[in-house]
Every structure is written in C-alpha cells, then in structure tokens.
Write a protein that holds these residues in place. Sequence first.
Motif, PDB file in Angstrom:
ATOM      1  N   GLU A  88       0.831  -1.207   0.000  1.00  0.00           N
ATOM      2  CA  GLU A  88       0.000   0.000   0.000  1.00  0.00           C
ATOM      3  C   GLU A  88       0.860   1.249   0.000  1.00  0.00           C
ATOM      4  O   GLU A  88       0.570   2.209  -0.715  1.00  0.00           O
ATOM      5  CB  GLU A  88      -0.948  -0.012   1.198  1.00  0.00           C
ATOM      6  CG  GLU A  88      -2.091  -1.014   1.056  1.00  0.00           C
ATOM      7  CD  GLU A  88      -2.986  -1.061   2.281  1.00  0.00           C
ATOM      8  OE1 GLU A  88      -2.634  -0.452   3.323  1.00  0.00           O
ATOM      9  OE2 GLU A  88      -4.039  -1.713   2.191  1.00  0.00           O
ATOM     10  N   ARG A  92       1.013   4.152  -2.870  1.00  0.00           N
ATOM     11  CA  ARG A  92       0.874   5.589  -2.621  1.00  0.00           C
ATOM     12  C   ARG A  92       2.046   6.355  -3.234  1.00  0.00           C
ATOM     13  O   ARG A  92       1.859   7.400  -3.863  1.00  0.00           O
ATOM     14  CB  ARG A  92       0.778   5.855  -1.120  1.00  0.00           C
ATOM     15  CG  ARG A  92      -0.576   5.561  -0.515  1.00  0.00           C
ATOM     16  CD  ARG A  92      -0.694   6.069   0.916  1.00  0.00           C
ATOM     17  NE  ARG A  92       0.117   5.300   1.830  1.00  0.00           N
ATOM     18  CZ  ARG A  92      -0.274   4.181   2.441  1.00  0.00           C
ATOM     19  NH1 ARG A  92      -1.472   3.693   2.195  1.00  0.00           N
ATOM     20  NH2 ARG A  92       0.525   3.558   3.281  1.00  0.00           N
ATOM     21  N   ARG A  95       1.590   6.434  -7.049  1.00  0.00           N
ATOM     22  CA  ARG A  95       0.570   7.398  -7.449  1.00  0.00           C
ATOM     23  C   ARG A  95       1.113   8.821  -7.393  1.00  0.00           C
ATOM     24  O   ARG A  95       0.904   9.624  -8.303  1.00  0.00           O
ATOM     25  CB  ARG A  95      -0.676   7.264  -6.571  1.00  0.00           C
ATOM     26  CG  ARG A  95      -1.634   6.194  -7.019  1.00  0.00           C
ATOM     27  CD  ARG A  95      -2.971   6.283  -6.290  1.00  0.00           C
ATOM     28  NE  ARG A  95      -2.864   5.960  -4.871  1.00  0.00           N
ATOM     29  CZ  ARG A  95      -2.924   4.722  -4.380  1.00  0.00           C
ATOM     30  NH1 ARG A  95      -3.063   3.707  -5.179  1.00  0.00           N
ATOM     31  NH2 ARG A  95      -2.839   4.524  -3.090  1.00  0.00           N
ATOM     32  N   ALA A 118     -10.213  13.002  -8.511  1.00  0.00           N
ATOM     33  CA  ALA A 118      -9.355  12.152  -7.692  1.00  0.00           C
ATOM     34  C   ALA A 118      -9.656  10.693  -8.005  1.00  0.00           C
ATOM     35  O   ALA A 118     -10.753  10.340  -8.458  1.00  0.00           O
ATOM     36  CB  ALA A 118      -9.597  12.431  -6.212  1.00  0.00           C
ATOM     37  N   LEU A 119      -8.696   9.842  -7.773  1.00  0.00           N
ATOM     38  CA  LEU A 119      -8.837   8.415  -8.041  1.00  0.00           C
ATOM     39  C   LEU A 119     -10.051   7.837  -7.307  1.00  0.00           C
ATOM     40  O   LEU A 119     -10.804   7.040  -7.868  1.00  0.00           O
ATOM     41  CB  LEU A 119      -7.561   7.673  -7.619  1.00  0.00           C
ATOM     42  CG  LEU A 119      -7.581   6.164  -7.778  1.00  0.00           C
ATOM     43  CD1 LEU A 119      -7.771   5.776  -9.237  1.00  0.00           C
ATOM     44  CD2 LEU A 119      -6.293   5.568  -7.226  1.00  0.00           C
ATOM     45  N   GLU A 120     -10.254   8.259  -6.087  1.00  0.00           N
ATOM     46  CA  GLU A 120     -11.386   7.758  -5.305  1.00  0.00           C
ATOM     47  C   GLU A 120     -12.718   8.134  -5.961  1.00  0.00           C
ATOM     48  O   GLU A 120     -13.669   7.353  -5.961  1.00  0.00           O
ATOM     49  CB  GLU A 120     -11.334   8.291  -3.864  1.00  0.00           C
ATOM     50  CG  GLU A 120     -10.197   7.730  -3.041  1.00  0.00           C
ATOM     51  CD  GLU A 120      -8.850   8.386  -3.357  1.00  0.00           C
ATOM     52  OE1 GLU A 120      -8.826   9.474  -3.979  1.00  0.00           O
ATOM     53  OE2 GLU A 120      -7.817   7.791  -2.997  1.00  0.00           O
ATOM     54  N   GLU A 121     -12.801   9.331  -6.528  1.00  0.00           N
ATOM     55  CA  GLU A 121     -14.030   9.756  -7.217  1.00  0.00           C
ATOM     56  C   GLU A 121     -14.274   8.901  -8.441  1.00  0.00           C
ATOM     57  O   GLU A 121     -15.432   8.494  -8.711  1.00  0.00           O
ATOM     58  CB  GLU A 121     -13.919  11.232  -7.616  1.00  0.00           C
ATOM     59  CG  GLU A 121     -13.900  12.191  -6.434  1.00  0.00           C
ATOM     60  CD  GLU A 121     -13.710  13.623  -6.918  1.00  0.00           C
ATOM     61  OE1 GLU A 121     -14.249  14.008  -7.959  1.00  0.00           O
ATOM     62  OE2 GLU A 121     -13.001  14.371  -6.202  1.00  0.00           O
ATOM     63  N   GLN A 123     -13.231   5.806  -8.905  1.00  0.00           N
ATOM     64  CA  GLN A 123     -13.626   4.484  -8.436  1.00  0.00           C
ATOM     65  C   GLN A 123     -15.078   4.470  -7.976  1.00  0.00           C
ATOM     66  O   GLN A 123     -15.821   3.525  -8.241  1.00  0.00           O
ATOM     67  CB  GLN A 123     -12.715   4.041  -7.296  1.00  0.00           C
ATOM     68  CG  GLN A 123     -11.321   3.682  -7.732  1.00  0.00           C
ATOM     69  CD  GLN A 123     -10.387   3.396  -6.579  1.00  0.00           C
ATOM     70  OE1 GLN A 123     -10.596   3.850  -5.463  1.00  0.00           O
ATOM     71  NE2 GLN A 123      -9.328   2.652  -6.860  1.00  0.00           N
ATOM     72  N   GLU A 124     -15.500   5.529  -7.310  1.00  0.00           N
ATOM     73  CA  GLU A 124     -16.881   5.628  -6.865  1.00  0.00           C
ATOM     74  C   GLU A 124     -17.827   5.669  -8.054  1.00  0.00           C
ATOM     75  O   GLU A 124     -18.872   4.992  -8.086  1.00  0.00           O
ATOM     76  CB  GLU A 124     -17.061   6.877  -5.999  1.00  0.00           C
ATOM     77  CG  GLU A 124     -18.445   6.979  -5.359  1.00  0.00           C
ATOM     78  CD  GLU A 124     -18.545   8.204  -4.469  1.00  0.00           C
ATOM     79  OE1 GLU A 124     -19.586   8.887  -4.557  1.00  0.00           O
ATOM     80  OE2 GLU A 124     -17.601   8.448  -3.706  1.00  0.00           O
TER      81      GLU A 124
END
Length: 129
Positions: A88, A92, A95, A118-121, A123-124
């Motif tokens: 992990e 990080r 990235r 963002a990557l999280e957005e 993925q969501e």
Amino acid sequence: MIEIARGRGRTGDVELGAVPEVAALGNTLTDLFNGLGVTQAAYAARIHVDKSAVSRHLAWQARDQLLRQIEELRSQLAEALRQRDRAEEHGRQLRARVLSLEEELAGRQGYDAPDLPALEEVQELLGEL
C-alpha cells in the motif's frame, strides 16, 4: 519407547505429550487408527489400559499440534499484513510519482494539466455504473 519415556519425563509429562518420543508415538498411533479403521476403545482393550488414557493422550497430541499450527498461521498472517502495508505504501508512492510526472509533462508541453477527478471519485463513479 516406554523405557525412553520413563527415563526422560514424569508421568504427567508423558500424558501431556511433553516427551518427544511419546508425542511421536501418539501421532503415529492416530495415523494408524485412522488408516486401519481401529477405534481407540478397541486399541485400549487390546493393550489393557483404560480407553480414557488413550483418548486423553491423543487429545493432548492433537491440541499441541493445533496450537503449533495456530502459531504458524499467526506468524504467516503477521507477515502478510506487513507485506500488505508495504504494498500500500509503495502504491501511494507510485501514485504520487505518476501525478508528479503528469504535471511535469504538462508543463513541458506548454499547458496546464487538466483538472482530473481524484482516483477515489473515479472508483466511486465506476462502482455506481
């Protein structure tokens, strides 16, 4: 085998499988019982001992073996968790390096980097789809 056990341990040690030779005998007997389809009761009657003595000895052997296996699994789990944490952290770092390189490339080409989510957005959004 009996002489070795008597010479190296007390009765309680023998019953608890603390004498390695007796522990090996218990494991061998368990394998034989299973392989031959012989019950512990039949074996105990054949050697003129109480069935509970055979059962108790084999139970302690199984318990000790399970405890060793549990300790090994705990060790393997701890190592897997350490590897996960390292992976992990490496992810990080990668990235951050990719973003840095994208910004550097955009600067070299003479225009600002696009405002990407963002990557999280992302993925969501993919999860919603």
